[in-house]
Scaffold this active site. Sequence first.
Site, PDB file in Angstrom:
ATOM      1  N   SER A 127       0.834  -1.203   0.000  1.00 54.63           N
ATOM      2  CA  SER A 127       0.000   0.000   0.000  1.00 54.63           C
ATOM      3  C   SER A 127       0.872   1.259   0.000  1.00 54.63           C
ATOM      4  O   SER A 127       1.687   1.446  -0.890  1.00 54.63           O
ATOM      5  CB  SER A 127      -0.951  -0.048   1.203  1.00 54.63           C
ATOM      6  OG  SER A 127      -1.922   0.953   1.141  1.00 54.63           O
ATOM      7  N   HIS A 150      -2.532  -1.182  -4.810  1.00 54.13           N
ATOM      8  CA  HIS A 150      -3.986  -1.111  -4.914  1.00 54.13           C
ATOM      9  C   HIS A 150      -4.431   0.347  -4.877  1.00 54.13           C
ATOM     10  O   HIS A 150      -3.659   1.228  -4.494  1.00 54.13           O
ATOM     11  CB  HIS A 150      -4.661  -1.920  -3.801  1.00 54.13           C
ATOM     12  CG  HIS A 150      -4.358  -1.422  -2.416  1.00 54.13           C
ATOM     13  ND1 HIS A 150      -4.815  -0.212  -1.928  1.00 54.13           N
ATOM     14  CD2 HIS A 150      -3.649  -1.982  -1.415  1.00 54.13           C
ATOM     15  CE1 HIS A 150      -4.411  -0.053  -0.692  1.00 54.13           C
ATOM     16  NE2 HIS A 150      -3.685  -1.109  -0.353  1.00 54.13           N
TER      17      HIS A 150
END
Length: 238
Positions: A127, A150
Amino acid sequence: MSDLFEMAARSQDDDEETYGGELGADKRDAIQATGSITVSSGRHCIHCMSVIGQIEGHQVLPAQNKSTKYEHVMPQLVAVEQTDEIEGLIVLLNTVGGDVEAGLALAELLAGMSKPTVSLVLGGGHSIGVPLAVSAKRSFIVPSATMTIHPVRTSGLVLGVPQTLDYFERMQDRITGFVSRNSRMKPERFLELSRNTGELVTDIGTVLDGQQAVDEGLIDQLGSLSDAISSLYAMIEG
């Protein structure tokens, strides 16, 4: 055993000299709490900093969460940049991500340092840990580590209005732009990987292992701790 005690005493003396004056118990506790240390007994004086667990932002995480508090790391980076004795910085990452703005703040500080910097991804750099990993002048990842790319997400109250979607899009652009500027990955490829719907069961995105992260141009090199330190020494001596 006497040799070990002598080494520990020399290390303590080096730490006291590096931090300027006597190193009290409160400072030692702070070093333990933030997971960082300055090592001056090697060929060069380098500072080792760890980013582990969840990156804590404006909200305090529960006590049972392993976290990195960004308000502790930011002044450390300033101190490393301003301390003449410290010649380089190595950042060890094993993070699940966390607060986007806090992570980007740390990444921008790292990217803006003039001293040699090296990052090493161990376990995971997921992330918002991705921008942190690429922010160093040279990035490494061990073969067993993974990195998850993501889209931006949030928790709590969300208003179903166009402005919300516009805010998320602009936040994603900030992350994509930073990663593409500080790595060899094109922004189009970063977005493509982040929007992949065929890999994660309950989410969208892509998980890259160590070799894949290098092949995609996200991380500079596959390597271990010794490789990362050798690269840092080479930058210092170059």
